[in-house]
Design a protein around this motif. Sequence first.
Motif, PDB file in Angstrom:
ATOM      1  N   ALA A   1      33.704  59.405  87.594  1.00 50.99           N
ATOM      2  CA  ALA A   1      34.218  59.268  86.223  1.00 50.99           C
ATOM      3  C   ALA A   1      34.898  57.917  86.031  1.00 50.99           C
ATOM      4  O   ALA A   1      34.655  57.221  85.025  1.00 50.99           O
ATOM      5  N   GLN A   2      35.747  57.514  86.973  1.00 51.83           N
ATOM      6  CA  GLN A   2      36.428  56.225  86.816  1.00 51.83           C
ATOM      7  C   GLN A   2      35.437  55.072  86.844  1.00 51.83           C
ATOM      8  O   GLN A   2      35.623  54.073  86.150  1.00 51.83           O
ATOM      9  N   ALA A   3      34.381  55.215  87.649  1.00 53.76           N
ATOM     10  CA  ALA A   3      33.376  54.149  87.733  1.00 53.76           C
ATOM     11  C   ALA A   3      32.634  53.987  86.416  1.00 53.76           C
ATOM     12  O   ALA A   3      32.378  52.863  85.964  1.00 53.76           O
ATOM     13  N   LEU A   4      32.284  55.104  85.791  1.00 54.68           N
ATOM     14  CA  LEU A   4      31.579  55.048  84.510  1.00 54.68           C
ATOM     15  C   LEU A   4      32.464  54.432  83.428  1.00 54.68           C
ATOM     16  O   LEU A   4      32.016  53.588  82.643  1.00 54.68           O
ATOM     17  N   ILE A   5      33.725  54.865  83.399  1.00 53.46           N
ATOM     18  CA  ILE A   5      34.651  54.316  82.401  1.00 53.46           C
ATOM     19  C   ILE A   5      34.873  52.833  82.641  1.00 53.46           C
ATOM     20  O   ILE A   5      34.869  52.032  81.694  1.00 53.46           O
ATOM     21  N   PHE A   6      35.052  52.449  83.894  1.00 50.85           N
ATOM     22  CA  PHE A   6      35.218  51.038  84.233  1.00 50.85           C
ATOM     23  C   PHE A   6      34.017  50.221  83.776  1.00 50.85           C
ATOM     24  O   PHE A   6      34.163  49.184  83.112  1.00 50.85           O
ATOM     25  N   PHE A   7      32.816  50.663  84.122  1.00 50.58           N
ATOM     26  CA  PHE A   7      31.608  49.899  83.823  1.00 50.58           C
ATOM     27  C   PHE A   7      31.410  49.699  82.320  1.00 50.58           C
ATOM     28  O   PHE A   7      31.201  48.577  81.856  1.00 50.58           O
ATOM     29  N   PHE A   8      31.506  50.777  81.568  1.00 52.15           N
ATOM     30  CA  PHE A   8      31.256  50.660  80.130  1.00 52.15           C
ATOM     31  C   PHE A   8      32.389  49.931  79.409  1.00 52.15           C
ATOM     32  O   PHE A   8      32.160  49.292  78.380  1.00 52.15           O
ATOM     33  N   THR A   9      33.596  50.011  79.967  1.00 47.23           N
ATOM     34  CA  THR A   9      34.705  49.247  79.375  1.00 47.23           C
ATOM     35  C   THR A   9      34.465  47.755  79.546  1.00 47.23           C
ATOM     36  O   THR A   9      34.703  46.967  78.625  1.00 47.23           O
ATOM     37  N   THR A  10      33.974  47.350  80.722  1.00 45.03           N
ATOM     38  CA  THR A  10      33.723  45.923  80.945  1.00 45.03           C
ATOM     39  C   THR A  10      32.626  45.390  80.033  1.00 45.03           C
ATOM     40  O   THR A  10      32.591  44.187  79.750  1.00 45.03           O
ATOM     41  N   LEU A  11      31.732  46.263  79.578  1.00 42.95           N
ATOM     42  CA  LEU A  11      30.673  45.824  78.665  1.00 42.95           C
ATOM     43  C   LEU A  11      31.230  45.495  77.285  1.00 42.95           C
ATOM     44  O   LEU A  11      30.649  44.672  76.556  1.00 42.95           O
ATOM     45  N   LEU A  12      32.341  46.122  76.932  1.00 39.09           N
ATOM     46  CA  LEU A  12      32.913  45.940  75.600  1.00 39.09           C
ATOM     47  C   LEU A  12      34.095  44.979  75.576  1.00 39.09           C
ATOM     48  O   LEU A  12      34.425  44.431  74.518  1.00 39.09           O
ATOM     49  N   ILE A  13      34.737  44.790  76.710  1.00 41.92           N
ATOM     50  CA  ILE A  13      35.906  43.902  76.780  1.00 41.92           C
ATOM     51  C   ILE A  13      35.527  42.634  77.541  1.00 41.92           C
ATOM     52  O   ILE A  13      35.178  42.695  78.720  1.00 41.92           O
ATOM     53  N   ASP A  14      35.598  41.508  76.865  1.00 42.50           N
ATOM     54  CA  ASP A  14      35.249  40.229  77.494  1.00 42.50           C
ATOM     55  C   ASP A  14      36.535  39.473  77.830  1.00 42.50           C
ATOM     56  O   ASP A  14      37.142  38.843  76.973  1.00 42.50           O
ATOM     57  N   ARG A  15      36.936  39.546  79.081  1.00 43.64           N
ATOM     58  CA  ARG A  15      38.159  38.856  79.506  1.00 43.64           C
ATOM     59  C   ARG A  15      37.873  37.987  80.721  1.00 43.64           C
ATOM     60  O   ARG A  15      37.305  38.465  81.718  1.00 43.64           O
ATOM     61  N   GLN A  16      38.232  36.739  80.639  1.00 41.43           N
ATOM     62  CA  GLN A  16      38.042  35.821  81.746  1.00 41.43           C
ATOM     63  C   GLN A  16      39.045  36.119  82.862  1.00 41.43           C
ATOM     64  O   GLN A  16      40.137  36.636  82.624  1.00 41.43           O
ATOM     65  N   ARG A  17      38.670  35.775  84.056  1.00 36.79           N
ATOM     66  CA  ARG A  17      39.559  35.984  85.193  1.00 36.79           C
ATOM     67  C   ARG A  17      40.677  34.941  85.189  1.00 36.79           C
ATOM     68  O   ARG A  17      40.578  33.921  84.494  1.00 36.79           O
ATOM     69  N   PRO A  18      41.759  35.187  85.918  1.00 36.14           N
ATOM     70  CA  PRO A  18      42.905  34.256  85.912  1.00 36.14           C
ATOM     71  C   PRO A  18      42.492  32.826  86.251  1.00 36.14           C
ATOM     72  O   PRO A  18      41.565  32.604  87.038  1.00 36.14           O
ATOM     73  N   GLU A  19      43.193  31.878  85.666  1.00 35.28           N
ATOM     74  CA  GLU A  19      42.883  30.460  85.885  1.00 35.28           C
ATOM     75  C   GLU A  19      43.571  29.937  87.142  1.00 35.28           C
ATOM     76  O   GLU A  19      44.436  29.061  87.100  1.00 35.28           O
TER      77      GLU A  19
ATOM     78  N   GLY B   1      37.839  47.083  88.841  1.00 34.44           N
ATOM     79  CA  GLY B   1      37.053  48.164  89.423  1.00 34.44           C
ATOM     80  C   GLY B   1      37.520  48.550  90.811  1.00 34.44           C
ATOM     81  O   GLY B   1      37.530  49.734  91.166  1.00 34.44           O
ATOM     82  N   HIS B   2      37.912  47.548  91.612  1.00 36.35           N
ATOM     83  CA  HIS B   2      38.422  47.838  92.955  1.00 36.35           C
ATOM     84  C   HIS B   2      39.644  48.757  92.887  1.00 36.35           C
ATOM     85  O   HIS B   2      39.727  49.757  93.605  1.00 36.35           O
ATOM     86  N   THR B   3      40.585  48.401  92.016  1.00 40.05           N
ATOM     87  CA  THR B   3      41.827  49.174  91.921  1.00 40.05           C
ATOM     88  C   THR B   3      41.576  50.568  91.384  1.00 40.05           C
ATOM     89  O   THR B   3      42.080  51.558  91.928  1.00 40.05           O
ATOM     90  N   SER B   4      40.799  50.658  90.324  1.00 36.87           N
ATOM     91  CA  SER B   4      40.507  51.949  89.713  1.00 36.87           C
ATOM     92  C   SER B   4      39.841  52.897  90.701  1.00 36.87           C
ATOM     93  O   SER B   4      40.204  54.073  90.798  1.00 36.87           O
ATOM     94  N   ALA B   5      38.873  52.385  91.455  1.00 36.49           N
ATOM     95  CA  ALA B   5      38.166  53.217  92.429  1.00 36.49           C
ATOM     96  C   ALA B   5      39.099  53.675  93.543  1.00 36.49           C
ATOM     97  O   ALA B   5      39.064  54.844  93.960  1.00 36.49           O
ATOM     98  N   ALA B   6      39.944  52.763  94.031  1.00 37.01           N
ATOM     99  CA  ALA B   6      40.876  53.115  95.099  1.00 37.01           C
ATOM    100  C   ALA B   6      41.880  54.162  94.627  1.00 37.01           C
ATOM    101  O   ALA B   6      42.233  55.084  95.369  1.00 37.01           O
ATOM    102  N   VAL B   7      42.344  54.038  93.388  1.00 38.82           N
ATOM    103  CA  VAL B   7      43.282  55.014  92.834  1.00 38.82           C
ATOM    104  C   VAL B   7      42.633  56.398  92.788  1.00 38.82           C
ATOM    105  O   VAL B   7      43.217  57.393  93.247  1.00 38.82           O
ATOM    106  N   ALA B   8      41.434  56.474  92.225  1.00 36.70           N
ATOM    107  CA  ALA B   8      40.754  57.771  92.095  1.00 36.70           C
ATOM    108  C   ALA B   8      40.482  58.393  93.458  1.00 36.70           C
ATOM    109  O   ALA B   8      40.676  59.606  93.647  1.00 36.70           O
ATOM    110  N   LEU B   9      40.035  57.585  94.414  1.00 36.82           N
ATOM    111  CA  LEU B   9      39.687  58.124  95.728  1.00 36.82           C
ATOM    112  C   LEU B   9      40.909  58.536  96.527  1.00 36.82           C
ATOM    113  O   LEU B   9      41.007  59.689  96.981  1.00 36.82           O
ATOM    114  N   TYR B  10      41.871  57.639  96.684  1.00 38.84           N
ATOM    115  CA  TYR B  10      42.972  57.927  97.602  1.00 38.84           C
ATOM    116  C   TYR B  10      44.036  58.835  96.999  1.00 38.84           C
ATOM    117  O   TYR B  10      44.632  59.648  97.712  1.00 38.84           O
TER     118      TYR B  10
END
Length: 231
Positions: free
Chosen positions: A104-122, A138-147
């Motif tokens: 579930a978190q992976a699906l939400i993460f993936f589709f959210t990234t398709l709609l939100i365009d944010r550049q990575r830190p400079e 995605g790394h953080t979200s997945a780790a939260v859901a799993l652990y």
Amino acid sequence: MSDVAVQFLKRILAPVLALFAVMVGLGLLITKVLEKTWPFTVEDTVNRDFAANRESFGNVASFIFSTIGSTPVIIGVTAVVAIILRLTLKRWREPLFLCAGVIAQALIFFFTTLLIDRQRPEVAHMDNSPPTSSFPSGHTSAAVALYIGMAVVLVGLTNRTWLKTLCWLLVLVPVGVAVGRLYRGMHHPTDVTASFFNGIMCVWIMARAILDRSVQWTRSTLASRKVAAAH
């Protein structure tokens, strides 16, 4: 529509869709509405501070935690733990809960990234940037859901207070992943904060739908409840 389908729509699909809408709303708020408002104007100070003080130990530690939150490792650990739970407990609730939360978190993460365009830190990035938005992580979200999901399962399997406390130490893993992603310049602080929200909410949704023993999913049980109610 069958009772099982109704249960699925009510307890899983509807809450997951609502969470997805909230995540997209948060992303739009951060990147389009409040991007020039404090504290969002200064949040990348965290990334710059990390980048300016990188050293060998932090580089190695952040690499380890970043790897722990990577897709191959998350999939592998989830599969192994789910199989162990199934073989040990002889039931499906716990392994299904864990897998459902991670998916579930992976699906939400993936589709959210398709709609939100944010550049990575400079700042200098220590990893290759995947072709997705910086929001959320995605790394953080997945780790939260799993652990945290693992902690919830293990806490429910023991009555000893010291063991429960030990199980909750698993929460430190996603914290390490989040800090590692900030250290390596891959995400803004609000990216990982939103990811904690996403992961925790997915765990909560699946716990209510799957771990709650008052919720029955089998057709035979649902049918017997209807008969009992009729009498």
